[in-house]
Design an enzyme around this catalytic site. Structure first.
Site, PDB file in Angstrom:
ATOM      1  N   SER A 234       0.854  -1.170  -0.152  1.00  0.00           N
ATOM      2  CA  SER A 234      -0.069  -0.028   0.028  1.00  0.00           C
ATOM      3  C   SER A 234       0.981   1.238   0.018  1.00  0.00           C
ATOM      4  O   SER A 234       1.886   1.573  -0.972  1.00  0.00           O
ATOM      5  CB  SER A 234      -1.080  -0.201   1.241  1.00  0.00           C
TER       6      SER A 234
ATOM      7  N   HIS B 236      -7.424  -5.299  -0.941  1.00  0.00           N
ATOM      8  CA  HIS B 236      -6.176  -4.462  -0.865  1.00  0.00           C
ATOM      9  C   HIS B 236      -5.085  -4.863   0.096  1.00  0.00           C
ATOM     10  O   HIS B 236      -5.534  -5.127   1.352  1.00  0.00           O
ATOM     11  CB  HIS B 236      -6.659  -2.905  -0.388  1.00  0.00           C
TER      12      HIS B 236
ATOM     13  N   GLU C  12      -9.460  -4.404  -6.767  1.00  0.00           N
ATOM     14  CA  GLU C  12      -8.954  -3.266  -5.782  1.00  0.00           C
ATOM     15  C   GLU C  12      -8.886  -2.016  -6.488  1.00  0.00           C
ATOM     16  O   GLU C  12      -8.598  -1.806  -7.903  1.00  0.00           O
ATOM     17  CB  GLU C  12      -7.397  -3.301  -5.568  1.00  0.00           C
TER      18      GLU C  12
END
Length: 322
Positions: free
Chosen positions: A172, A296, A266
């Site tokens: 991320s 995610h 995602e």
């Protein structure tokens, strides 16, 4: 699980699936709850209160430590690090290489405690010690956060690790740093790592593609609007009055081989695919793995059946490129 592969010059695209029933049920149940919490948090976030998100790291004390885990804190002048290694892996003293890991959390949440399990699983899979970076959180500006990562990278070089035996990895926002730190290190005249591994990386600070993505309806954790609120309020360049430079907009030539993993549903799939295309255009070998209907940051969640094979793929890529 089946795997399909397509090769386009320096870009290899692999598709993994189908998604397990456990993952499909979990994402369906979590989506309305988690998105509501994150949406409200993004609306309320301001420079004076966003630091409270860092307290989520204390939830890590509730996690059961993985069997065989060893850890050791390292306190540098401006940043805290933590060595994590599995009993089957080399120690920081005996290893020829290491993984420098940047945790996710939108540059605001999580930390060394909450991502310790991921680091341990990655160490077990690769046989390498993992050095996690406790970088500054928002409201620190993006260049300062990247500078913390470069300090950690310099620390590994100073310990005697050869650059080509190092891996910059993250998920991320940490996936963003897995690109931003080598780019900054190269600009500072430092040798580049041997490879980069990014799970669900946030690489683009321009929200246009996310606003148009069909995945804005299937993303489990956050909306496109929530992401752009963080960009507008925190990821800005004070001198130029616009968003800070994102990795996707950088000169990517000369970067080492890259592995990107992302779920097909995602919201940040568009970030991952754009980054992969620009890496390929820059002549950087890139392997883009599209995992069917994964949430995610799915490799981080050890309870998901796909987490283990995803980390195995990371380890295979690292071993091929170190």
């Amino acid at each position: 699980m089946t795997v399909d592969s397509t090769s386009l010059d320096s870009l290899v695209i692999e598709r993994f699936g189908p998604a397990s029933r456990r993952t499909r049920v979990a994402t369906t149940v979590l989506r309305p709850v988690v998105r509501t919490i994150v949406e409200i948090s993004s609306v309320l976030a301001r420079p004076w209160n966003v630091g409270l998100a860092a307290m989520t790291d204390y939830a890590g004390v509730l996690q059961r430590a993985p069997a065989g885990l060893s850890q050791r804190p390292v306190h540098l002048a401006d940043v805290d690090l933590e060595w994590v290694w599995h009993s089957t892996a080399a120690t920081p003293e005996s290893a020829a290489g290491a993984v420098l890991y940047f945790h996710g959390g939108a540059f605001a949440a999580g930390g060394l405690r909450t991502f310790r399990g991921m680091a341990a699983r990655l160490s077990a899979a690769t046989g390498l010690p993992v050095c996690m970076v406790g970088y500054r959180k928002l409201p620190a500006r993006f260049p300062a956060i990247v500078a913390d990562g470069v300090r950690a990278y310099r620390y590994l070089l100073a310990r005697g690790f050869a650059a080509d035996r190092l891996v910059c990895a993250g998920d991320s926002s940490g996936g963003c740093l897995a690109f931003a730190v080598p780019l900054a290190a190269g600009a500072a005249g430092l040798p580049l790592p041997g490879s980069i591994v990014a799970a669900s990386p946030w690489t683009d600070f321009d929200g246009a593609a996310r606003r148009e993505s069909p995945n804005r309806r299937t993303e489990v954790f956050f909306s496109a609007a929530a992401v752009q609120r963080l960009v507008r309020r925190f990821l800005v360049d004070d001198q130029r009055g616009r968003s800070a430079d994102a990795p996707v907009d950088a000169d990517l030539r000369g970067l080492p081989p890259v592995l990107i993993q992302v779920g097909t549903t995602e919201l940040l799939r568009c970030d991952a695919e754009l980054m992969a295309r620009r890496l390929a255009t820059a002549g950087v070998p890139c392997r883009l793995q599209l995992w069917d209907r994964q949430p995610h940051g799915f490799p981080v969640f050890g309870v998901l059946p796909e987490s283990r094979p995803a980390i195995t793929e990371m380890a295979r890529f690292i071993q091929e490129n170190s």
